[in-house]
Design a protein around this motif. Structure first.
Motif, PDB file in Angstrom:
ATOM      1  N   GLN A 145      -3.594 -15.308 -14.252  1.00 40.54           N
ATOM      2  CA  GLN A 145      -3.022 -14.120 -14.872  1.00 40.54           C
ATOM      3  C   GLN A 145      -3.601 -12.851 -14.251  1.00 40.54           C
ATOM      4  OE1 GLN A 145      -4.208 -15.171 -18.829  1.00 40.54           O
ATOM      5  NE2 GLN A 145      -2.160 -15.891 -19.406  1.00 40.54           N
ATOM      6  N   ALA A 146      -4.902 -12.865 -13.994  1.00 41.52           N
ATOM      7  CA  ALA A 146      -5.550 -11.714 -13.355  1.00 41.52           C
ATOM      8  C   ALA A 146      -5.006 -11.499 -11.950  1.00 41.52           C
ATOM      9  CB  ALA A 146      -7.061 -11.932 -13.317  1.00 41.52           C
ATOM     10  N   MET A 147      -4.706 -12.593 -11.245  1.00 41.43           N
ATOM     11  CA  MET A 147      -4.178 -12.479  -9.894  1.00 41.43           C
ATOM     12  C   MET A 147      -2.752 -11.943  -9.887  1.00 41.43           C
ATOM     13  SD  MET A 147      -5.674 -15.832  -7.936  1.00 41.43           S
ATOM     14  CE  MET A 147      -7.444 -16.016  -7.625  1.00 41.43           C
ATOM     15  N   ILE A 148      -1.944 -12.416 -10.836  1.00 38.88           N
ATOM     16  CA  ILE A 148      -0.575 -11.901 -10.934  1.00 38.88           C
ATOM     17  C   ILE A 148      -0.593 -10.407 -11.253  1.00 38.88           C
ATOM     18  CG2 ILE A 148       1.528 -11.956 -12.333  1.00 38.88           C
ATOM     19  CD1 ILE A 148       1.229 -14.964 -12.514  1.00 38.88           C
ATOM     20  N   ALA A 149      -1.505 -10.015 -12.142  1.00 41.29           N
ATOM     21  CA  ALA A 149      -1.650  -8.591 -12.459  1.00 41.29           C
ATOM     22  C   ALA A 149      -2.014  -7.802 -11.214  1.00 41.29           C
ATOM     23  CB  ALA A 149      -2.712  -8.401 -13.540  1.00 41.29           C
ATOM     24  N   GLY A 150      -2.891  -8.361 -10.390  1.00 40.35           N
ATOM     25  CA  GLY A 150      -3.261  -7.706  -9.142  1.00 40.35           C
ATOM     26  C   GLY A 150      -2.071  -7.535  -8.212  1.00 40.35           C
ATOM     27  N   LEU A 151      -1.212  -8.559  -8.148  1.00 43.46           N
ATOM     28  CA  LEU A 151      -0.014  -8.472  -7.312  1.00 43.46           C
ATOM     29  C   LEU A 151       0.929  -7.382  -7.810  1.00 43.46           C
ATOM     30  CD1 LEU A 151       0.802 -12.255  -6.728  1.00 43.46           C
ATOM     31  CD2 LEU A 151       0.060 -10.605  -4.998  1.00 43.46           C
ATOM     32  N   ILE A 152       1.094  -7.308  -9.128  1.00 38.54           N
ATOM     33  CA  ILE A 152       1.973  -6.288  -9.706  1.00 38.54           C
ATOM     34  C   ILE A 152       1.444  -4.889  -9.397  1.00 38.54           C
ATOM     35  CG2 ILE A 152       2.855  -5.307 -11.867  1.00 38.54           C
ATOM     36  CD1 ILE A 152       2.911  -8.160 -12.980  1.00 38.54           C
ATOM     37  N   VAL A 153       0.141  -4.708  -9.583  1.00 41.50           N
ATOM     38  CA  VAL A 153      -0.471  -3.412  -9.287  1.00 41.50           C
ATOM     39  C   VAL A 153      -0.313  -3.086  -7.807  1.00 41.50           C
ATOM     40  CG1 VAL A 153      -2.655  -2.158  -9.153  1.00 41.50           C
ATOM     41  CG2 VAL A 153      -2.112  -3.481 -11.195  1.00 41.50           C
ATOM     42  N   GLY A 154      -0.493  -4.088  -6.953  1.00 39.97           N
ATOM     43  CA  GLY A 154      -0.339  -3.876  -5.514  1.00 39.97           C
ATOM     44  C   GLY A 154       1.069  -3.431  -5.145  1.00 39.97           C
ATOM     45  N   ILE A 155       2.065  -4.052  -5.793  1.00 41.51           N
ATOM     46  CA  ILE A 155       3.461  -3.691  -5.526  1.00 41.51           C
ATOM     47  C   ILE A 155       3.742  -2.259  -5.968  1.00 41.51           C
ATOM     48  CG2 ILE A 155       5.859  -4.168  -6.161  1.00 41.51           C
ATOM     49  CD1 ILE A 155       5.079  -7.125  -6.341  1.00 41.51           C
ATOM     50  N   THR A 156       3.233  -1.886  -7.133  1.00 43.78           N
ATOM     51  CA  THR A 156       3.469  -0.515  -7.612  1.00 43.78           C
ATOM     52  C   THR A 156       2.830   0.507  -6.686  1.00 43.78           C
ATOM     53  OG1 THR A 156       1.507  -0.563  -9.065  1.00 43.78           O
ATOM     54  CG2 THR A 156       3.604  -1.266 -10.015  1.00 43.78           C
ATOM     55  N   GLU A 157       1.655   0.196  -6.153  1.00 43.52           N
ATOM     56  CA  GLU A 157       0.980   1.133  -5.255  1.00 43.52           C
ATOM     57  C   GLU A 157       1.730   1.285  -3.934  1.00 43.52           C
ATOM     58  OE1 GLU A 157      -3.124   0.278  -4.680  1.00 43.52           O
ATOM     59  OE2 GLU A 157      -3.695   1.155  -6.601  1.00 43.52           O
ATOM     60  N   VAL A 158       2.384   0.198  -3.477  1.00 39.25           N
ATOM     61  CA  VAL A 158       3.155   0.268  -2.238  1.00 39.25           C
ATOM     62  C   VAL A 158       4.242   1.331  -2.345  1.00 39.25           C
ATOM     63  CG1 VAL A 158       4.810  -0.984  -0.802  1.00 39.25           C
ATOM     64  CG2 VAL A 158       2.705  -2.097  -1.501  1.00 39.25           C
ATOM     65  N   PHE A 159       4.820   1.469  -3.538  1.00 35.36           N
ATOM     66  CA  PHE A 159       5.878   2.455  -3.745  1.00 35.36           C
ATOM     67  C   PHE A 159       5.329   3.814  -4.161  1.00 35.36           C
ATOM     68  CE2 PHE A 159       8.128  -1.531  -4.057  1.00 35.36           C
ATOM     69  CZ  PHE A 159       9.354  -1.263  -3.462  1.00 35.36           C
ATOM     70  N   ALA A 160       4.257   3.825  -4.952  1.00 33.03           N
ATOM     71  CA  ALA A 160       3.750   5.080  -5.512  1.00 33.03           C
ATOM     72  C   ALA A 160       3.093   5.977  -4.468  1.00 33.03           C
ATOM     73  CB  ALA A 160       2.756   4.780  -6.634  1.00 33.03           C
ATOM     74  N   ILE A 161       2.277   5.396  -3.602  1.00 33.71           N
ATOM     75  CA  ILE A 161       1.523   6.209  -2.635  1.00 33.71           C
ATOM     76  C   ILE A 161       2.436   6.969  -1.676  1.00 33.71           C
ATOM     77  CG2 ILE A 161      -0.134   6.134  -0.739  1.00 33.71           C
ATOM     78  CD1 ILE A 161      -1.581   3.892  -2.224  1.00 33.71           C
TER      79      ILE A 161
END
Length: 224
Positions: A108-124
């Protein structure tokens, strides 16, 4: 010609709202990465799992990077920024709740990390693309430098405090700080005015061509 903000300095309301919000969320992201690493190490004593968990935030950039730029060029930057930070915040707060009740699993922690990573790819890149519309043209280089300095400072600050805070308040509370930081950033971005919306005259097939070019570029890098 004056910028729409009618301010001669790049240190205007819009720039400050965008930068300080991203500064806070960036510190939270660093704290989360440190906290999840310590947490997994304490649960498994496995350096491999700890490394994989840390990499989950970075991996999405390899696959979604070429796609993100194409999409961001065609939609409202404010929508991208607010929703990506809100999604990241809700995700981390969910992880926080699981951690507090003792139900958080490594996957679950890893999936959360993937989600956060995806959001940062678009946000930055969305934040970077928004800067020219938020500051006077003659101050754009200074604004970019200040924005970059804020991110560098957030990384140094987060890494300096991460280990200390983990020992003092523990992983779940660091997760909580990270989730709150994303929500704070999303709320801050809601009040930013003059966010650009790129309405392109290109035909729909142009987006397809851009996707293909991005995929070819990714495929051309032997290391990947």
């Amino acid at each position: 010609m004056k910028n729409k903000n009618n301010e001669s300095s790049y240190l205007n309301r819009n720039f400050i709202l965008l930068t300080q919000g991203n500064f806070v969320s960036a510190i939270g992201t660093v704290l989360y990465g440190i906290a999840i690493g310590f947490w997994i190490m304490s649960k498994t004593n496995s350096a491999t799992l700890t490394s994989i968990a840390s990499a989950t935030v970075v991996i999405p950039g390899l696959f979604f990077g070429p796609i993100a730029g194409v999409i961001i060029d065609r939609i409202d930057k404010k929508v991208v920024l607010v929703w990506t930070d809100m999604i990241a915040g809700v995700t981390i707060l969910f992880v926080t709740i699981l951690a507090f009740i003792g139900r958080l699993q490594i996957w679950q922690a890893m999936i959360a990390g993937l989600i956060v990573g995806i959001t940062e790819v678009f946000a930055i890149p969305a934040a970077r693309a928004a800067l020219p519309a938020l500051v006077p043209a003659e101050s754009l280089s200074k604004a970019n430098a200040a924005y970059s300095a804020a991110f560098t400072t957030s990384s140094v600050t987060g890494r300096s405090l991460g280990g200390i805070l983990y020992q003092i308040i523990g992983g779940p509370y660091l997760f909580l700080l990270n989730g709150i930081s994303y929500i704070y950033c999303a709320i801050s971005e809601m009040f930013v005015c003059n966010m650009p919306v790129n309405k392109t005259n290109k035909k729909s097939k142009s987006m397809k061509n851009d996707f293909i070019e991005g995929a070819k570029l990714l495929n051309s890098i032997d290391g990947l």
